[in-house]
Write a protein that holds these residues in place. Structure first.
Motif, short mmCIF file in Angstrom:
data_model
loop_
_atom_site.label_atom_id
_atom_site.label_comp_id
_atom_site.label_asym_id
_atom_site.label_seq_id
_atom_site.Cartn_x
_atom_site.Cartn_y
_atom_site.Cartn_z
N GLY A 253 -14.82 -34.09 -34.01
CA GLY A 253 -14.49 -33.65 -32.64
C GLY A 253 -14.73 -32.17 -32.45
N GLN A 256 -18.44 -31.43 -32.16
CA GLN A 256 -19.03 -31.82 -30.88
C GLN A 256 -18.54 -30.93 -29.75
OE1 GLN A 256 -18.68 -36.01 -30.00
NE2 GLN A 256 -20.74 -36.01 -29.14
N ILE A 257 -17.29 -30.51 -29.79
CA ILE A 257 -16.79 -29.59 -28.77
C ILE A 257 -17.54 -28.25 -28.86
CG2 ILE A 257 -14.80 -28.23 -28.01
CD1 ILE A 257 -13.06 -30.61 -28.94
N GLY A 260 -20.90 -28.68 -27.46
CA GLY A 260 -20.83 -28.77 -26.01
C GLY A 260 -20.69 -27.41 -25.35
N ILE A 278 -11.46 -23.08 -32.07
CA ILE A 278 -11.27 -24.35 -31.38
C ILE A 278 -10.21 -25.19 -32.10
CG2 ILE A 278 -12.38 -26.57 -30.83
CD1 ILE A 278 -14.97 -24.99 -30.39
N GLN A 432 -24.49 -34.50 -33.16
CA GLN A 432 -23.57 -34.15 -32.08
C GLN A 432 -24.30 -33.73 -30.79
OE1 GLN A 432 -23.44 -32.85 -35.17
NE2 GLN A 432 -23.30 -30.61 -35.16
N MET A 453 -16.42 -33.66 -22.76
CA MET A 453 -15.71 -32.72 -23.63
C MET A 453 -14.20 -32.80 -23.40
SD MET A 453 -18.24 -29.42 -23.43
CE MET A 453 -17.04 -28.36 -24.23
N ILE A 456 -13.03 -35.81 -25.22
CA ILE A 456 -12.99 -35.56 -26.67
C ILE A 456 -11.74 -34.77 -27.03
CG2 ILE A 456 -14.12 -34.35 -28.57
CD1 ILE A 456 -16.80 -34.97 -27.19
N ILE A 457 -11.42 -33.78 -26.21
CA ILE A 457 -10.23 -32.96 -26.48
C ILE A 457 -8.97 -33.83 -26.45
CG2 ILE A 457 -8.77 -31.13 -25.53
CD1 ILE A 457 -11.37 -29.73 -24.65
#
Length: 616
Positions: A253, A256-257, A260, A278, A432, A453, A456-457
């Motif tokens: 995650g 990928q964040i 993004g 993050i 990703q 996003m 995902i969060i």
């Protein structure tokens, strides 16, 4: 003339009669094993103190691992890669065998004679509504992975067809083979793992009155020893495998964040510093959610994210190749069934290509699901109380599998369609990047990327806070709501391991995450095998099964006698017969193993109540 209709007197439900009768008998220690209604752990007066040894040993291992990762990041990555190859080569067969056994076992439990057993007392009703229940199942079970692998994994199989399928990469046949392989990894086989551990914990805790721990499942085999060092060792393994399994999902995650942010913000590579930032921010968020409790934090976020994810999937379905997907998704089911035997029989013995594929994909997935079983299993147990085993197995295995079919069919079908029509989303680079490359080919690409996003969060938060609560519960003897300091401690440990794994992987962070989860899952896979034997012994002597056996014997004998003595003109009624001649002659009702667990629980509850009254 039609005779007047006479109303029958109101009947008291049988389960209430059994409950009242058995509780009364229990006080006199004369309860019949077939009349026991079940008892929840909170009704036993059990105390949930922190198990200092379990907490200390697990925490010490975490501190040592994080220290190793900080001191020798490169060395950790090299060791992980070597160990992964060793585990996959020598024990890949074991993970495959375990997966098949778990799936078959759960089919028997859910759709065989055991299906009527309730995960709770006979008169207990479910705590959560069905939609909230399904939403929490889904968010905690596979959330981040769906957004990461949804567009990427089918595309990877489409371009690089797995061995033994015998089709060309990039062809229309390869699309169906790709979806079959994806469903093999994410469908019923995966969810059977969760159903096994979740059902076994819920049964032990809410019907047998034991602590909601992995170790408590083994009481039918090891007895009181599960409350000593042996049980503590099992729970330590459960905590550690939960840490690594969840850390992999959180690491994915975070990657990928971070990607993004680069794509949506139009900036260059963010680097490890931003990834760690993050992780820190999201750690604060999921700890806040965790200490707010399941009913408020996790349920609210799960329901919100169910709406967001559903809207995102609907957008891709409508904005993408809708007509193609309408044909492709149903056809994927038949492709899965058609290719199932090929996928089940694939092994490393078939050649280097098959061995490499098993290590990279199939064995990794089976290990990942094993590593998530303590966390997701305990969480599913907490939210599934009051369900029958038939409903539990049907919903936990079938409903999420159908959702995975639609999700992967929509996202993966769209990326494969884009690739086959010349819009090469495979050129995106890292795994990703594929989701953002897909959105870039659809209308409102930036907006949909931002919404993804956000989803995902939320998935990150719901997965992490659920894991923190579960690990806190395991380190406090199954305490339903662990103390806040314990929950926070495990939340920080979880974020620390995920960060170290990301740093150890460098540019190949995903490979490092994959290696550690496979290695950590191996010892717990042995425990999963044992869970099937232990739970099977419990179910065989459940009061519901005893009553079912009584009914079968009584009906069979009653029908024979009725026909022999009265021909066609007879009805049933109960009557006393000579000892050893009745419907229960097959059962030793004086066997303490059938009733002690309940009478001890009732006595413990009464003693706790007396103690509370004395303190007042």
């Amino acid at each position: 003339m039609t005779p007047p209709i006479q109303k029958e007197p109101a009947r008291i439900p049988v389960r209430h009669v059994l409950s009242d009768l058995s509780r009364g008998l229990a006080r006199d220690e004369g309860v019949h094993p077939a009349l026991i209604p079940g008892i929840g752990v909170e009704d036993t007066g059990r105390k949930f103190a922190t198990n200092r040894w379990v907490f200390a040993i697990a925490a010490g291992f975490v501190i040592a691992f994080i220290s190793w990762g900080i001191a020798d990041t490169a060395g950790m990555g090299a060791v992980a890669s070597t160990a992964l190859h060793w585990v996959s080569t020598n024990f890949g067969w074991f993970f495959s065998l375990l997966t098949v056994c778990v799936f078959v076992f759960m089919l028997v439990v859910g759709f065989g004679p055991f299906g009527g057993i309730r995960l709770g007392a006979d008169d207990e009703e479910p705590e959560f509504g069905r939609m909230s229940w399904i939403a929490m199942l889904f968010s905690a079970g596979m959330g981040i992975g769906l957004l990461f692998f949804g567009p990427y994994e089918p595309l990877e199989y489409f371009l690089n067809v797995p061995p033994e399928f015998g089709v060309d990469g990039g062809s229309s046949e390869a699309m169906h083979s790709a979806m079959a392989q994806t469903l093999f990894h994410w469908g019923p086989m995966a969810w059977a793992y969760y159903a096994l551990v979740g059902g076994a914990i819920a049964y032990a805790a809410y019907r047998r009155g034991r602590s909601p721990l992995i170790s408590s499942i083994f009481e039918p085999i090891f007895g009181e020893r599960t409350r000593g060092p042996l049980g503590g060792a099992i729970d330590v393994f459960a905590i550690l495998v939960t840490l690594f399994g969840t850390a992999v999902s959180l690491g994915i995650g975070a990657l990928q964040i971070g990607r993004g942010i680069e794509i949506v913000g139009g900036i260059g590579p963010v680097g490890n510093g931003v990834i760690i930032a993050i992780m820190a921010v999201l750690t604060c968020l999921f700890i806040i959610s965790a200490v707010s409790g399941v009913k408020r934090g996790i349920r609210l976020l799960s329901n919100i994210n169910l709406v967001i994810a559903s809207a995102l999937g609907l957008f891709v379905f409508l904005a993408g190749p809708t007509l193609f997907l309408l044909n492709f998704i149903p056809a994927s089911v038949f492709a899965f069934i058609d290719e199932l035997s090929t996928m089940l029989m694939r092994s490393a013995a078939q050649g280097p290509d098959s061995a490499a594929f098993m290590e990279t994909w199939t064995t990794y997935y089976w290990a990942w699901w094993v590593s998530w079983t303590p966390f997701v299993g305990m969480f599913i147990a907490k939210i599934s109380r009051g369900r029958t085993l038939r409903e539990f197995v049907l919903v936990v295995i079938v409903v999420p599998s159908v959702v995975c079919l639609v999700w992967f069919g929509t996202f993966g079908g769209t990326t494969m369609w884009l690739e086959s029509t010349g819009r090469a989303v495979s050129a995106a680079g890292n795994p990703q990047d594929v989701m953002f490359a897909m959105f870039d080919q659809l209308p409102f690409g930036i907006v949909s990327s931002v919404i993804a996003m956000v989803s995902i969060i939320i998935f990150f938060v719901t997965s992490a806070d659920s894991a923190s609560i579960v690990m806190g519960s395991m380190s406090q003897n199954g305490r339903p709501v662990p103390t806040k300091w314990v929950t926070i401690a495990w939340g920080v440990a979880l974020a620390g391991i995920a960060t170290v794994l990301l740093l150890a992987g460098g540019q190949d962070a995903l490979d490092s995450l994959q290696a550690l989860v496979t290695i950590s899952a191996l010892p717990f896979a042995v425990i999963v095998f044992g869970i099937m034997f232990a739970w099977g012994r419990d179910l065989a002597t459940d009061p519901y099964m005893l009553r079912r056996r009584f009914a079968e014997v009584a009906i069979e004998e009653g029908v024979r006698r009725g026909i022999a003595e009265h021909g066609d003109d007879f009805v049933f009624e109960s009557g006393q017969v000579e000892p050893e001649q009745g419907a229960g002659a097959w059962l030793d009702t004086d066997d303490p193993a059938l009733t002690e667990w309940y009478t001890d629980a009732v006595e413990s509850a009464e003693q706790a109540e007396q103690t509370q009254e004395a303190e007042k």
